[in-house]
Motif scaffolding. Structure first.
Motif, PDB file in Angstrom:
ATOM      1  N   ALA A 293       6.436  35.773  -1.171  1.00  0.00           N
ATOM      2  CA  ALA A 293       7.102  36.988  -1.635  1.00  0.00           C
ATOM      3  C   ALA A 293       6.050  37.911  -2.241  1.00  0.00           C
ATOM      4  O   ALA A 293       5.203  37.471  -3.011  1.00  0.00           O
ATOM      5  N   ILE A 294       6.094  39.195  -1.845  1.00  0.00           N
ATOM      6  CA  ILE A 294       5.101  40.129  -2.373  1.00  0.00           C
ATOM      7  C   ILE A 294       5.764  41.266  -3.128  1.00  0.00           C
ATOM      8  O   ILE A 294       6.923  41.596  -2.872  1.00  0.00           O
ATOM      9  N   PRO A 295       5.029  41.859  -4.074  1.00  0.00           N
ATOM     10  CA  PRO A 295       5.569  43.020  -4.782  1.00  0.00           C
ATOM     11  C   PRO A 295       5.731  44.191  -3.801  1.00  0.00           C
ATOM     12  O   PRO A 295       5.082  44.175  -2.752  1.00  0.00           O
ATOM     13  N   PRO A 296       6.510  45.224  -4.064  1.00  0.00           N
ATOM     14  CA  PRO A 296       7.262  45.398  -5.298  1.00  0.00           C
ATOM     15  C   PRO A 296       8.656  44.752  -5.254  1.00  0.00           C
ATOM     16  O   PRO A 296       9.269  44.574  -6.281  1.00  0.00           O
ATOM     17  N   LYS A 297       9.156  44.398  -4.056  1.00  0.00           N
ATOM     18  CA  LYS A 297      10.550  43.972  -4.017  1.00  0.00           C
ATOM     19  C   LYS A 297      10.719  42.492  -3.715  1.00  0.00           C
ATOM     20  O   LYS A 297      11.833  42.026  -3.534  1.00  0.00           O
ATOM     21  N   GLY A 298       9.607  41.764  -3.649  1.00  0.00           N
ATOM     22  CA  GLY A 298       9.697  40.328  -3.426  1.00  0.00           C
ATOM     23  C   GLY A 298      10.081  39.939  -2.015  1.00  0.00           C
ATOM     24  O   GLY A 298      10.639  38.862  -1.791  1.00  0.00           O
ATOM     25  N   ILE A 299       9.787  40.794  -1.023  1.00  0.00           N
ATOM     26  CA  ILE A 299      10.075  40.389   0.344  1.00  0.00           C
ATOM     27  C   ILE A 299       8.959  39.490   0.851  1.00  0.00           C
ATOM     28  O   ILE A 299       7.853  39.500   0.332  1.00  0.00           O
ATOM     29  N   ASN A 300       9.303  38.701   1.875  1.00  0.00           N
ATOM     30  CA  ASN A 300       8.338  37.776   2.463  1.00  0.00           C
ATOM     31  C   ASN A 300       8.197  38.143   3.937  1.00  0.00           C
ATOM     32  O   ASN A 300       9.171  38.183   4.669  1.00  0.00           O
ATOM     33  N   LEU A 301       6.956  38.439   4.357  1.00  0.00           N
ATOM     34  CA  LEU A 301       6.768  38.882   5.735  1.00  0.00           C
ATOM     35  C   LEU A 301       6.872  37.730   6.737  1.00  0.00           C
ATOM     36  O   LEU A 301       7.091  37.950   7.917  1.00  0.00           O
ATOM     37  N   ASN A 302       6.691  36.471   6.258  1.00  0.00           N
ATOM     38  CA  ASN A 302       6.757  35.297   7.145  1.00  0.00           C
ATOM     39  C   ASN A 302       5.912  35.474   8.400  1.00  0.00           C
ATOM     40  O   ASN A 302       6.404  35.369   9.514  1.00  0.00           O
TER      41      ASN A 302
END
Lengths: 242, 228, 298
Positions: free
Chosen positions: C269-278
């Protein structure tokens, strides 16, 4: 020595030269200016007139229109028209999907620039009408003219003559403002100028050429209006000779 | 697109405020600098010294017939080259578009303010200049002490209205990737893929601010009118 | 000349040349030493390579790697207090700004191409992408050939523009092309149906999809117009700085530290919204990390 040869060089697509590319941009600029000028004049005159009547809600509507389009930067208005409004107006969205994308960009630019300028024209038309002596309107009514006839035959012919100088500068502003259409990707003169600068790194040549073209267009408009002012001057009135 | 996503908006508020403060700073500096430069230009145009008047008129007319967007880009390329030439340094100074914009807007708005100032000066009866000379003032003194104070007061409403236009024009620096209010919104919009939300927000904020300012100018107008 | 004098002269020359050697900084390192600062160019919305967090600070995979280079410069110059400036760049101004000295190192998502190598130099490849296209799943499009005659969007100023034009000519595909100023704009035009496909680097497409309101509604086409290596850009003809960059990044790759940095940005999970690019390391990326190189694509 000036390195003007760059304008004869081919663009990377190999379809055309840089000079022709800039001129094709100028064509879009002129089309955009002409079409949005018509939109602005029609709407602006109508709104300007409505704001001088004594129907309160009509005046309020006209005022709201002017304030809305005057208080949002043009760049933001372009963003709204291209990215936001189609999301909420299904017919516009349908056009966005079905129309040729370049045409759609031109259409939206005409609407955006036309409405933006209409608010300014409306202000000028209103102040032109208000600058006439009150007696003129009354004289019209006294002669048995209807309100519409009074505007058509008495007030507007004089008002439009009075506001030719501010209309000149609003029309020149329209040319200048048309460059902002580049922000939604319309391939007008400024778009082509930047493209040439970025691809050839000849920024000074590209921007120099664009400056000359914009000055020429502004000058041409200025001359047309100067001629119009002389041609329509009422003898013995309003400094027919100035 | 169903439903606005306001989470990005609230999370990015500090960044947006930074953009707004840049917008306000640039507007204020350019308004003050542009007025001063405009006064100099107007004085040059009215000086009666032919080459000076001609040069000032040419400058004003050129600036007024070229799109602001074009001027912004011109200065963005030119300012570093000019500064390098002046200072004789090996590298062009590191002057980003955010700083070259100050120069751009002062020089550009100066042309518009010049015409307002010129109209203001011309609205003062000629006899006043004659009277000033009669009591022994020279041209500079007459302008500074007699003409300009009155002229500036007459044209204050127009100057302020032009400043509101300037406040909106500043948004164009966003196209040079500067973080002004619009630039900040564009950057967040691009990063979070929330164009609809951010562009709507920035339109509302701009509308509220510049409508409030224009109401302020109207109120001021009424007060000045009463004093006169 | 006596032997003694000869020896003395030799000693003098040696000292002079040693002193000259120690001082002979050139290019970027010399500039950093003289100005006491180095400027890193970053992108504001190239997730996850180089973008702004909510505080307006640049972060990302490329920024982490460039951090290593900045540390190496500090050590090399023995200037622990070297000032590090960050300056935003766009896909259209990154090369001019690097050339004119506004930035010293560009850390974003820049394709290392032979054409660009005529103007700038690149560090070791830190990511390999495939130029592909994102479409809506309900469009029914699965292969590039199905895009003939359709409206395609791409982002202006990227390598995808000439690539798409070349493909259109070669395949006689007759696309209608429109351009977004940035990837989010291009994506919106596709999501809106104004364009059928968004042609761009697959990892950037993955970022846009992960960020969208309905990530399950889009797919990336399996085909690839070509593979491109990403790398950091530095000025051309600057051998000292180039050597330092190659050594530093090469060491990060050889030591395996690169896998940690990769994991941090592409599969967490990355900032700013905590999505994970997988987006796990593929064969091309593993190869680039195993054999650091700065080969550009044609």
């Amino acid at each position: 020595m000036l390195g003007l040869g760059i304008f004869g060089e081919e663009t990377p697509d190999g379809d055309t030269t840089w000079a022709m590319s800039l001129l094709s941009g100028l064509e879009y600029t002129l089309a955009l200016v002409a079409l949005s000028w018509i939109v602005a004049m029609v709407l602006g005159s109508l709104l300007g007139v409505l704001r001088t009547t004594n129907r309160r809600w009509v005046v309020a509507l006209g005022d709201a229109w002017v304030e809305l389009f005057r208080n949002i930067p043009l760049l933001v208005q372009f963003f709204l028209w291209y990215f936001v409004i189609p999301e909420f107006v299904p017919p516009l969205k349908r056009m966005a999907v079905e129309m040729d994308p370049t045409r759609f960009q031109l259409l939206l630019s005409v609407v955006c620039l036309g409405l933006f300028t209409s608010a300014r024209i409306a202000e000028q038309v209103k102040s032109g009408i208000l600058s006439l002596p009150r007696g003129q309107r009354m004289a019209g009514y006294a002669m048995g003219l209807t309100e519409a006839q009074t505007y058509r035959y008495v007030l507007l012919p004089m008002a439009f003559r009075i506001i030719i100088p501010p209309l000149t500068s609003e029309s020149m502003n329209l040319v200048k403002n048309s460059a902002v259409a580049y922000s939604i990707g319309l391939a007008e003169l400024f778009f082509r100028t930047r493209e040439m600068g970025e691809m050839t790194f000849r920024y000074f040549a590209a921007f120099g050429a664009a400056t000359v073209l914009y000055v020429l267009v502004a000058f041409a408009i200025n001359r047309v209006f100067a001629w119009l002012e002389r041609a329509t001057a009422v003898p013995g009135y309003l400094g027919g000779k100035r | 697109m169903e439903g606005f996503d306001w989470a990005s908006v609230s999370a990015s508020l500090p960044f947006l405020m930074k953009g707004l403060s840049y917008t306000v700073q640039l507007t204020v500096v350019a308004a003050i600098g542009g007025t001063l430069w405009g006064i100099l230009l107007a004085l040059a145009r009215l000086s009666g010294i032919a080459p000076l008047a001609w040069a000032a008129a040419a400058y004003v007319n050129l600036m007024r017939s070229v799109p602001l967007l074009l001027v912004i880009f011109w200065f963005y390329f030119l300012v570093p080259v000019m500064l390098q030439w002046v200072s004789g340094a090996a590298y062009p100074p590191k002057i980003g578009p955010d700083r070259s914009a100050y120069v751009t807007f002062i020089l550009f708005e100066g042309a518009y303010f010049c015409e307002i100032v010129r109209a203001g000066i011309q609205s003062i009866p000629k006899g006043q200049l004659g009277a000033a000379y009669a009591i022994g003032l020279n041209y500079a003194q007459a302008m500074r002490l007699i003409i300009l104070p009155q002229a500036l007061r007459n044209m204050l409403p127009v100057l302020l209205t032009q400043t509101i236009v300037l406040f909106q024009d500043v948004s164009l620096v966003a196209l040079l990737n500067v973080t002004d209010l619009v630039g900040a919104a564009v950057k967040i919009a691009q990063r979070d893929s929330r164009l609809v939300e951010m562009y709507t927000l920035v339109a509302v904020v701009y509308f509220v601010l510049s409508y409030a300012l224009s109401l302020g100018v109207k109120a001021l107008n009424r007060r000045i009118a009463i004093i006169r | 000349m006596t032997a003694f004098k000869q020896a003395a002269l030799f000693a003098c020359l040696t000292i002079v040349s040693a002193a000259a050697h120690a001082q002979a900084l050139t290019g970027t390192l010399q500039k950093a030493k003289e100005t006491g600062a180095i400027t890193v160019g970053y992108r504001e919305s190239s997730i996850p390579f180089s973008y702004l967090d909510n505080a307006g600070k640049p972060i990302g995979y490329a920024i982490d790697l460039c951090g290593k280079i900045v540390d190496a410069v500090k050590a090399e110059l023995k200037m622990p207090n070297l000032k590090v400036n960050y300056s935003p760049v766009t896909s259209s101004n990154r090369i001019p700004l690097l050339e004119n000295g506004t930035i010293d190192l560009e850390c974003g998502s820049t394709t290392n191409s032979v054409a660009r190598q005529k103007q700038v130099a690149f560090g070791p490849t830190y990511f390999v992408i495939n130029v592909s296209a994102a479409v809506k799943k309900d469009s029914g499009i699965e292969r590039f050939e199905q895009l003939k005659g359709k409206t395609i969007v791409t982002t202006s100023g990227t390598t995808s523009v000439p690539l798409l034009k070349k493909y259109a000519k070669a395949e006689d595909a007759d696309f209608k092309e429109i351009y977004g100023k940035d990837h989010a704009e291009s994506f919106l035009l596709m999501a809106d149906g104004r364009a059928v496909a968004f042609v761009m680097d697959d990892i950037l497409l993955a970022g846009q999809i992960a960020n969208s309101k309905d990530p399950s509604g889009y797919r990336i086409l399996a085909g690839s117009l070509r593979s491109e290596p990403y790398s950091m850009m530095l000025r051309k003809n600057d051998p000292q700085f180039k050597a330092l960059v190659d050594k530093t990044i090469g060491a990060v790759m050889k030591s395996g530290e690169i896998h940690q940095i990769y994991k941090k940005w592409f599969t967490s999970a990355i900032p700013p919204k905590g999505i994970n690019l997988n987006f796990p390391e593929n064969a091309a990326n593993k190869e680039a990390f195993a054999n650091p190189n700065d080969k550009g694509v044609e």
